[in-house]
Write an enzyme that holds these catalytic residues in place. Structure first.
Site, PDB file in Angstrom:
ATOM      1  N   SER A  82       0.861  -1.190   0.000  1.00 39.26           N
ATOM      2  CA  SER A  82       0.000   0.000   0.000  1.00 39.26           C
ATOM      3  C   SER A  82       0.894   1.235   0.000  1.00 39.26           C
ATOM      4  CB  SER A  82      -0.944  -0.022   1.189  1.00 39.26           C
ATOM      5  OG  SER A  82      -0.186   0.017   2.361  1.00 39.26           O
ATOM      6  N   LYS A 117      -4.377   8.951  -8.552  1.00 39.54           N
ATOM      7  CA  LYS A 117      -4.678   7.826  -7.660  1.00 39.54           C
ATOM      8  C   LYS A 117      -6.156   7.490  -7.842  1.00 39.54           C
ATOM      9  CE  LYS A 117      -4.039   6.099  -2.985  1.00 39.54           C
ATOM     10  NZ  LYS A 117      -5.341   5.468  -2.783  1.00 39.54           N
ATOM     11  N   LYS A 315      -2.799  13.109  -1.203  1.00 40.59           N
ATOM     12  CA  LYS A 315      -4.255  13.038  -1.287  1.00 40.59           C
ATOM     13  C   LYS A 315      -4.895  14.396  -1.566  1.00 40.59           C
ATOM     14  CE  LYS A 315      -6.250   9.832   0.745  1.00 40.59           C
ATOM     15  NZ  LYS A 315      -6.983   8.619   0.384  1.00 40.59           N
ATOM     16  N   CYS A 409     -47.878  26.449  -2.022  1.00 42.07           N
ATOM     17  CA  CYS A 409     -46.620  26.913  -2.614  1.00 42.07           C
ATOM     18  C   CYS A 409     -46.003  27.986  -1.713  1.00 42.07           C
ATOM     19  CB  CYS A 409     -46.884  27.471  -4.003  1.00 42.07           C
ATOM     20  SG  CYS A 409     -45.467  28.304  -4.702  1.00 42.07           S
ATOM     21  N   CYS A 412     -46.208  31.555  -3.769  1.00 43.22           N
ATOM     22  CA  CYS A 412     -47.438  32.265  -4.094  1.00 43.22           C
ATOM     23  C   CYS A 412     -48.634  31.848  -3.239  1.00 43.22           C
ATOM     24  CB  CYS A 412     -47.778  32.105  -5.570  1.00 43.22           C
ATOM     25  SG  CYS A 412     -48.353  30.461  -5.997  1.00 43.22           S
TER      26      CYS A 412
HETATM   27  S1  IVH Z   1       0.875   1.952  -7.003  1.00 39.05           S
HETATM   28  C1  IVH Z   1       3.721   0.407  -4.125  1.00 39.05           C
HETATM   29  N1  IVH Z   1      -0.547   3.576  -8.437  1.00 39.05           N
HETATM   30  O1  IVH Z   1      -3.666   2.751  -3.942  1.00 39.05           O
HETATM   31  C2  IVH Z   1       2.778   0.849  -5.143  1.00 39.05           C
HETATM   32  N2  IVH Z   1      -1.566   2.509  -6.586  1.00 39.05           N
HETATM   33  O2  IVH Z   1      -2.602   2.711  -1.175  1.00 39.05           O
HETATM   34  C3  IVH Z   1       1.393   0.611  -4.760  1.00 39.05           C
HETATM   35  N3  IVH Z   1      -3.930   3.070  -6.287  1.00 39.05           N
HETATM   36  O3  IVH Z   1      -3.807  -0.678  -3.343  1.00 39.05           O
HETATM   37  C4  IVH Z   1       0.432   0.764  -5.806  1.00 39.05           C
HETATM   38  N4  IVH Z   1      -4.084   4.408  -8.009  1.00 39.05           N
HETATM   39  O4  IVH Z   1      -5.457   0.324  -5.002  1.00 39.05           O
HETATM   40  C5  IVH Z   1      -0.522   2.752  -7.377  1.00 39.05           C
HETATM   41  N5  IVH Z   1      -1.731   5.048  -9.808  1.00 39.05           N
HETATM   42  C6  IVH Z   1      -1.695   4.201  -8.756  1.00 39.05           C
HETATM   43  C7  IVH Z   1      -2.823   3.963  -7.968  1.00 39.05           C
HETATM   44  C8  IVH Z   1      -2.714   3.110  -6.867  1.00 39.05           C
HETATM   45  C9  IVH Z   1      -4.730   3.863  -7.010  1.00 39.05           C
HETATM   46  C10 IVH Z   1      -4.353   2.326  -5.075  1.00 39.05           C
HETATM   47  C11 IVH Z   1      -4.167   0.850  -5.144  1.00 39.05           C
HETATM   48  C12 IVH Z   1      -3.357   0.478  -3.948  1.00 39.05           C
HETATM   49  C13 IVH Z   1      -3.538   1.661  -3.064  1.00 39.05           C
HETATM   50  C14 IVH Z   1      -2.340   1.819  -2.189  1.00 39.05           C
END
Ligand code: IVH
Length: 669
Positions: A82, A117, A315, A409, A412
């Protein structure tokens, strides 16, 4: 199976997948839907007659397979990590600083590969010798659920890689998402059928992917966007940007918004750029992902147990926030519909302060059970009016008050009524001020009588001061010059322009007048249909519900609404006065089947100077041509105005003739 059948099956599979890729991934079809269906049907027939010809990678298998009892678990050969989060610019700068500390001795040069993302569901797809053999969800990152049959139904997932020499093994990773527009459409249909609604595209994607019956998944508009790989055997890559290019060349959909940058400023610009496009993108995103581009440098930076050090998710501010409903009041629109509106304790949602949210109608208030005093989640998506997503019932104190639709209404004071089978409650008075303002404003709109110089505020003033009370009154304004001059911000010149513009509008075509009247359910296109089929205002006035329904494109509800409109004495008297005051009501000749554009197909893109979309469409159709919504090889002309969209690029790619407004005018003489 004879060799000929086998060869034809292979050829059909290849062709269908090729056209699939053109349609779903490149958004640039080369053949018509009918031609595609022909190929598909041929393959289905061939596989039915000769079941040995059916392979797991056949496009016919995208329709889904019989249901499973449960999903087998599957361990990922490399963990699916993640991402660490950066909530602020400072967090991102910290990340950059760490990277420079970790990756010393590289001359301080670090490139970042950056992309949106996606807010969906991570999956991994395994291809052996170019054929999809398995697909699984991310799960806890170590192992996920194997949902191969479900993933096979996703049209943007190649069943075979688009490459003569595919790698021996490829583990492609990416996100399964649903377009916002598909989500809306799907939820609308579910609302009609009384099914429970999905909260957002992400939930719908997750729910669809975890169906034990893949035939259900096949009905869901899932898409896949690739952003990375696990193990790759047979091709050497050394950067994230190369990974994406490789995935692109193998037939995956990748982000067209990706970038590679060498400085924090550039990354910050990218962040702001994507943030500003967020609402207009076809899918939900919740930030950007920043990855050290070089694999060598990634290795130096290393990984923590659950997330790599070399990447961060910066984010966006959330689009959903919690706040309190302070009161609920009711607004009245042009058609007299009463809309309950929640007044909220102001909150900043996605960078915009929100203090009101629409509750749509009475049923919606009941369905969501929104009460005055409730703590609710509000959401702002795109340019649309903020909405209440749901009530946090745990926060109820018992003091909350239920909302009741008023019997009269609020503008009116006339009684309101809710027709059977309709969700809207409407004010019954045609003289209601709210309706008057909305109707007059609509009458002057660009697709209607196109009267310039009358803003909403001015119309409100004209109605409040009882200078006009309906649309016909506009045509007496030239006699009230002095009163107009007394209105704030109305000078000699603007008054003259307004009067000229009103005078000019007397010559508008029938279809515009019909649209301008603001009949419930009659938009620009519908008005065009009515004008060309019936030819005159008299005929439209006299048309029976049956006659109206005979017109292709006119359904029973709209037919009834039109019929009712012309049975109202007030409406008839307004139309009579429009005529008396000089509005021409020209007749429109029935649409010829033959003309200069007979057999020609047009696609429109961008804004035109002298025509609205509906007008341009009518000009083309009146000359025997057709207007289609997407560019293909079959398109004869793309008529491009200002700010054309991707259709123009597609036209260029496919070598379709592109004309501008001037050329178009020449063609129609
Ligand atoms: S790269 C180590 N690229 O984000 C790289 N992830 O928080 C990990 N996600 O489970 C993944 N867009 O579901 C990557 N352009 C993107 C992404 C992305 C969405 C999500 C994905 C992952 C989560 C990680």
């Amino acid at each position: 199976m004879d060799a000929k059948t086998k060869r034809r099956a292979e050829e059909l599979r290849r062709l269908i997948e090729y056209h699939n890729h053109r349609y779903y991934v490149l958004d640039s079809p080369e053949i018509s839907d009918a031609e595609y269906d022909e190929l598909f049907d041929e393959l289905v027939k061939l596989e039915t007659d000769c079941p040995e010809a059916r392979t797991p990678d056949s496009p016919t298998q995208r329709v889904g397979a019989p249901p499973l009892d449960k999903f087998p678990s599957r361990k990922h050969s490399l963990p699916m990590l993640s991402l660490n989060k950066a909530m602020t610019k400072e967090d991102f700068l910290d990340f950059d600083r760490r990277m420079h500390e970790l990756i010393a001795g590289e001359g301080g040069l670090i490139e970042y590969a950056v992309e949106p993302k996606y807010d969906g569901l991570a999956v991994e797809l395994i291809y052996e010798n170019g054929v999809l053999v398995s697909g699984s969800t991310r799960g806890d990152g170590v192992s996920g659920e194997e949902v191969t049959a479900n993933l096979r139904t996703v049209k943007t997932i190649p069943l075979t890689l688009q490459n003569k020499k595919p790698p021996k093994l490829l583990e492609a990773r990416g996100e399964v998402i649903i377009f916002k527009s598909d989500f809306e459409k799907f939820n609308k249909a579910r609302e009609k059928s009384g099914d429970e609604l999905f909260a957002n595209p992400r939930n719908m994607a997750a729910g669809s992917l975890r169906q034990l019956d893949s035939r259900i998944t096949a009905q869901r508009p899932l898409r896949f966007i690739a952003y990375g790989v696990g193990i790759v055997d047979g091709i050497t890559i050394s950067k994230q940007s190369e990974t994406i290019d490789l995935l692109d060349s193998l037939g995956f959909k990748v982000s067209e918004k990706r970038g590679v940058f060498g400085s924090v400023d550039e990354v910050e610009n990218y962040y702001n750029g994507i943030l500003s496009q967020r609402d207009s993108l076809e899918y939900d995103i919740d930030g950007i992902v920043i990855k050290v581009n070089s694999f060598h440098q990634q290795e130096i930076a290393g990984e923590l147990s659950r997330s790599p050090r070399w990447a961060v998710a910066w984010k966006f501010p959330p689009v959903q926030k919690t706040t309190v409903v302070e009161k609920i009041d009711v607004q009245v629109g042009r058609t007299g519909a009463l809309t309950p509106v929640a007044h909220l304790k102001p909150v900043s949602v996605g960078g915009v302060t929100v203090s009101r949210a629409t509750l749509h109608n009475e049923d919606e208030v009941r369905r969501k059970d929104v009460r005055i005093g409730d703590t609710v989640i509000v959401q702002r998506a795109g340019d649309v009016i903020p909405e209440v997503v749901k009530v946090i019932t745990e926060k109820r104190t018992g003091k909350e008050k239920e909302f009741k639709m008023p019997g009269r209404c609020p503008v009116c004071g006339s009684p309101v009524e809710r027709a059977e089978g309709e969700s809207a409650t409407r004010c019954t008075s045609l003289y209601c001020r709210a309706q008057q303002v909305e109707r007059i404003f609509h009458f002057t709109s660009k697709g209607g009588m196109d009267i310039e110089g009358l803003g909403y505020k001015t119309v409100e003033i004209l109605v409040d001061k009882e200078i006009i009370k309906d649309i016909a009154g506009l045509y007496l304004l030239h006699k009230k010059r002095d009163i107009l001059l007394g209105i704030e911000r109305m000078g000699e010149k603007s008054v003259q322009n307004l009067i000229d513009s009103i005078e000019n509008s007397k010559k508008r075509e029938l279809s515009r007048i019909i649209f301008a009247l603001g009949i419930f359910g009659v938009g620009e296109n519908m008005a065009g249909l009515l004008a060309s089929h019936l030819g005159s205002m008299e005929k439209l006035k006299e048309a029976s519900v049956e006659e109206l329904e005979e017109i292709e494109g006119v359904g029973p509800i709209v037919a009834k609404s039109i019929y009712k409109f012309f049975r109202d004495n007030n409406n008839i008297s307004i139309i009579g006065r429009l005529k008396d005051y000089g509005v021409k009501f020209p007749e429109e000749t029935a649409r010829p089947k033959e003309g200069v554009f007979s057999g020609k197909t047009f696609v429109l893109t961008g804004t035109l100077d002298s025509y609205t979309r509906a007008e341009a469409k009518r000009e083309i159709e009146n000359r025997g041509g057709k207007v289609s919504s997407s560019v293909s090889k079959k398109t004869d002309f793309v008529l491009a105005g200002v700010d054309p969209g991707s259709k123009l690029d597609k036209a260029r790619k496919l070598d379709v003739k592109i004309i501008d407004e001037t050329e178009f005018k020449k063609l129609i003489g």
